[in-house]
Enzyme design. Structure first.
Site, short mmCIF file in Angstrom:
data_model
loop_
_atom_site.label_atom_id
_atom_site.label_comp_id
_atom_site.label_asym_id
_atom_site.label_seq_id
_atom_site.Cartn_x
_atom_site.Cartn_y
_atom_site.Cartn_z
N LYS A 1 -3.44 -10.12 -7.04
CA LYS A 1 -4.65 -10.35 -6.12
C LYS A 1 -5.47 -9.61 -6.78
CE LYS A 1 -5.69 -8.26 -2.32
NZ LYS A 1 -5.53 -7.89 -0.64
N LYS B 1 0.91 -1.35 0.23
CA LYS B 1 0.00 -0.05 0.16
C LYS B 1 0.85 1.39 -0.15
CE LYS B 1 -4.45 -1.63 1.40
NZ LYS B 1 -5.66 -1.58 2.38
N LYS C 1 -10.10 -4.56 -4.56
CA LYS C 1 -11.61 -3.87 -4.76
C LYS C 1 -10.97 -2.38 -5.03
CE LYS C 1 -12.81 -4.19 0.13
NZ LYS C 1 -11.93 -4.03 0.72
P1 TYM Z 1 -10.28 -6.75 3.08
O1 TYM Z 1 -11.29 -5.69 3.17
O2 TYM Z 1 -9.07 -6.23 2.15
O3 TYM Z 1 -10.58 -8.00 2.63
C1 TYM Z 1 -11.90 -8.62 3.27
C2 TYM Z 1 -11.90 -10.19 3.39
O4 TYM Z 1 -11.53 -10.55 1.73
C3 TYM Z 1 -10.61 -11.22 1.57
N1 TYM Z 1 -10.03 -11.07 0.42
C4 TYM Z 1 -9.79 -12.03 -0.40
N2 TYM Z 1 -9.74 -13.46 -0.57
C5 TYM Z 1 -9.44 -14.05 -1.67
N3 TYM Z 1 -8.94 -13.55 -2.75
C6 TYM Z 1 -8.95 -12.17 -2.93
N4 TYM Z 1 -8.48 -11.72 -4.03
C7 TYM Z 1 -9.26 -11.33 -1.72
N5 TYM Z 1 -9.16 -10.10 -1.63
C8 TYM Z 1 -9.63 -9.97 -0.33
C9 TYM Z 1 -9.39 -10.84 2.78
O5 TYM Z 1 -8.39 -11.92 2.88
C10 TYM Z 1 -10.33 -10.46 4.03
O6 TYM Z 1 -10.53 -11.80 4.52
N6 TYM Z 1 -7.37 -6.06 7.16
C11 TYM Z 1 -8.70 -6.60 6.65
C12 TYM Z 1 -9.80 -6.45 7.31
C13 TYM Z 1 -10.12 -6.50 8.86
C14 TYM Z 1 -9.97 -7.66 9.44
C15 TYM Z 1 -10.07 -7.56 10.79
C16 TYM Z 1 -10.42 -8.98 9.14
C17 TYM Z 1 -9.77 -5.71 9.74
N7 TYM Z 1 -9.76 -6.01 10.98
C18 TYM Z 1 -9.87 -8.41 11.84
C19 TYM Z 1 -10.39 -9.78 10.02
C20 TYM Z 1 -10.36 -9.59 11.49
C21 TYM Z 1 -8.73 -6.22 5.34
O7 TYM Z 1 -8.13 -5.34 4.66
O8 TYM Z 1 -9.72 -6.97 4.56
#
Ligand code: TYM
Length: 335
Positions: free
Chosen positions: A199, A117, A202
């Protein structure tokens, strides 16, 4: 709602930082509902994490509610699962600060998400982007979480959460439950349709790189048609065929077919046929979610009532851990 005492806690969340993608769904959200009977599940819309990258305020607000609607539309019953918005529960920020003081600069510097990032947002490498994992650790540790269902990209953040929790427990005695990551067998990493070694994300600016959960059937089919593959013609899961491997993974997630079954089904048929089948399976697989989403978004009052109730119960649960932590570290507490 109230949790029963005998079940372990599951916690996860999604940032409302863009329209949710197929990666978010297959890597995380789709699997959440399978846990609702066995565990006490908490799913949070993590808006505080989202502002580590600049957000348009109106869009952030809109996406926060949309993300909640997507959670429910994917099968999470608000009577069974605790659903809320992170910024509605101040204990997240409060515990994050404490954890910041037990997390090392060196550990945070090694985080891949921070490196990625900051490379992408060179003009805005803010302190929040750097300490992001402490806030995520706070999210998880506040609720005595045992299991964190996420895609593979979040594994490193769960490892640092475990390290920090263990460090704290060693100094002050048993305080935090040490969480485990929980990942699906298939779909733990969905790749970009335009660059299948990256990956699916979004925040990708290329519209064709990702399937959005609310894309129309036409858009989904068009995007899969354009998906980058190789110059071969054989639908086979093999090294070096990143594009096809990714499409096979997606197809497998929607049809529950194994890679061998998919290879057999498309034996002697070209990529064109296969891409169309993936597009259709995906669009049909998402259709019920989309219909339920539209229904929910027409009733904002209902969504808000869930958020209010969620914030209240989450605050109650979180305050128990926070006051324990404050007591252990020596913050003066009046009677
Ligand atoms: P975020 O918002 O980037 O993504 C949310 C969830 O989607 C999964 N994910 C994917 N899985 C498979 N293939 C992909 N291309 C892909 N892109 C995203 C992510 O692994 C995630 O599970 N830091 C986290 C949010 C967060 C969180 C937490 C998660 C904040 N606090 C506590 C679990 C527990 C994040 O940026 O997710």
């Amino acid at each position: 709602m109230e949790f029963s005492n005998d079940k372990k806690i599951v916690f996860s969340g999604v940032q409302p930082s863009g329209n949710l993608t197929l990666g978010n769904y297959l890597g995380a959200i789709k699997n959440w509902k399978t846990l609702q009977d066995e565990y006490n599940c908490i799913y949070c819309v993590v808006d505080m994490h989202a502002i580590t990258v600049r957000q348009d305020p109106a869009e952030l607000r809109r996406r926060t509610l949309e993300t909640l609607a997507i959670y429910i539309a994917s099968g999470l019953d608000p009577k069974e699962n605790l659903l809320f918005v992170q910024s509605h529960v101040p204990a997240h920020a409060q515990l994050a600060w404490v954890l910041d003081c037990y997390t090392m600069f060196g550990e945070l510097s090694r985080m891949t998400q921070f490196k990625d990032k900051s490379a992408k947002n060179a003009q805005n490498i803010n302190a929040g982007l750097f300490t992001y994992p402490s806030l995520m650790a706070a999210d998880i540790l506040l609720y005595k979480t045992a299991l964190v269902p996420v895609g593979v990209d979040q594994k490193q953040h769960i490892e640092i959460t475990r390290d920090v929790a263990e460090r704290f427990n060693q100094i002050y005695g048993e305080t935090f439950v040490i969480p485990e990551p929980y990942m699906p067998k298939t779909g733990t990493k969905i790749f970009s349709l335009a660059e299948p070694t990256k990956k699916m994300s979004k925040s990708d600016e290329n519209e064709n790189a990702s399937i959005k959960l609310l894309d129309t059937k036409d858009a989904i089919i068009r995007k899969f048609k354009r998906a980058v593959t190789d110059s071969d013609t054989c639908v086979k899961y093999a090294e070096g065929k990143d594009g096809i491997n990714n499409l096979m993974t997606i197809y497998s997630c929607f049809t529950s077919k194994s890679m061998e079954e998919i290879e057999k089904e498309f034996d002697g048929r070209g990529y064109g046929d296969f891409k169309l089948a993936v597009g259709e399976a995906c669009a049909d697989g998402l259709a019920p979610l989309q219909a339920e989403y539209a229904r929910l978004m027409a009733d904002k009052g209902y969504l808000e009532s869930i958020l209010k109730e969620g914030a209240s119960y989450a605050s109650y649960l979180a305050s128990k851990t926070l006051s324990k932590v404050y007591r252990k570290i020596g913050f003066y507490q009046t009677k």
